[in-house]
Design a protein around this motif. Structure first.
Motif, PDB file in Angstrom:
ATOM      1  N   UNK A  17     -16.707 -22.945 -33.441  1.00 44.33           N
ATOM      2  CA  UNK A  17     -18.126 -22.028 -34.463  1.00 44.33           C
ATOM      3  C   UNK A  17     -17.945 -20.700 -33.495  1.00 44.33           C
ATOM      4  N   UNK A  18     -18.362 -21.271 -32.446  1.00 46.41           N
ATOM      5  CA  UNK A  18     -18.456 -19.352 -31.610  1.00 46.41           C
ATOM      6  C   UNK A  18     -16.897 -18.287 -31.774  1.00 46.41           C
ATOM      7  N   UNK A  19     -15.980 -18.835 -31.329  1.00 49.98           N
ATOM      8  CA  UNK A  19     -14.700 -18.393 -31.835  1.00 49.98           C
ATOM      9  C   UNK A  19     -14.733 -17.554 -33.083  1.00 49.98           C
ATOM     10  N   UNK A  20     -15.608 -18.317 -34.763  1.00 43.09           N
ATOM     11  CA  UNK A  20     -15.586 -17.807 -35.888  1.00 43.09           C
ATOM     12  C   UNK A  20     -16.404 -16.981 -35.529  1.00 43.09           C
ATOM     13  N   UNK A  21     -17.583 -16.520 -34.948  1.00 43.80           N
ATOM     14  CA  UNK A  21     -18.695 -16.099 -35.156  1.00 43.80           C
ATOM     15  C   UNK A  21     -18.605 -14.603 -33.920  1.00 43.80           C
ATOM     16  N   UNK A  22     -17.755 -14.780 -33.153  1.00 42.05           N
ATOM     17  CA  UNK A  22     -17.235 -13.930 -31.906  1.00 42.05           C
ATOM     18  C   UNK A  22     -16.325 -12.819 -33.290  1.00 42.05           C
ATOM     19  N   UNK A  23     -15.775 -13.372 -33.929  1.00 42.70           N
ATOM     20  CA  UNK A  23     -14.449 -13.217 -34.818  1.00 42.70           C
ATOM     21  C   UNK A  23     -15.044 -12.187 -36.132  1.00 42.70           C
ATOM     22  N   UNK A  24     -16.447 -12.643 -36.314  1.00 54.19           N
ATOM     23  CA  UNK A  24     -16.911 -12.162 -37.804  1.00 54.19           C
ATOM     24  C   UNK A  24     -18.401 -11.000 -37.080  1.00 54.19           C
ATOM     25  N   UNK A  25     -18.498 -10.884 -35.804  1.00 55.97           N
ATOM     26  CA  UNK A  25     -18.959 -10.288 -34.905  1.00 55.97           C
ATOM     27  C   UNK A  25     -18.523  -8.949 -34.402  1.00 55.97           C
ATOM     28  N   UNK A  26     -17.103  -9.124 -34.450  1.00 58.04           N
ATOM     29  CA  UNK A  26     -15.906  -8.033 -33.967  1.00 58.04           C
ATOM     30  C   UNK A  26     -15.506  -7.322 -35.427  1.00 58.04           C
ATOM     31  N   UNK A  27     -15.360  -8.326 -37.229  1.00 59.77           N
ATOM     32  CA  UNK A  27     -15.649  -7.527 -38.216  1.00 59.77           C
ATOM     33  C   UNK A  27     -16.483  -6.562 -38.342  1.00 59.77           C
ATOM     34  N   UNK A  28     -17.606  -7.397 -38.541  1.00 60.31           N
ATOM     35  CA  UNK A  28     -18.684  -6.494 -38.649  1.00 60.31           C
ATOM     36  C   UNK A  28     -18.835  -5.364 -37.798  1.00 60.31           C
TER      37      UNK A  28
END
Length: 75
Positions: A17-28
């Motif tokens: 979940x931390x990796x997914x959240x980090x990927x979403x933050x970068x993409x947003x």
């Protein structure tokens, strides 16, 4: 289950979940920055067109319309 097995499962679950959240933050952040640069481009281009119309004005109504409604596609 032992306490150690529970901690390992929780750690793996949280890690994904931390990796997914980090990927979403970068993409947003990337999408927002692209929008901001596009808006900046449109603003600068609109100011350029207004100055161009100001110095090459043949019809004052066109200049006033361009100032009131800054439409970058109007030439």
């Amino acid at each position: 289950m032992t306490r150690m097995e529970d901690e390992e499962k929780t750690a793996q679950y949280t890690h994904i979940h931390k990796l997914f959240r980090k990927a979403l933050e970068i993409s947003f952040d990337t999408v927002i920055m692209l929008f901001l640069f596009f808006i900046l481009y449109l603003t600068v281009y609109s100011i350029y067109l207004n100055f161009k119309l100001t110095y090459n004005v043949s019809d004052p109504k066109l200049l006033i319309a361009n100032i009131l409604v800054t439409n970058p596609s109007s030439h």
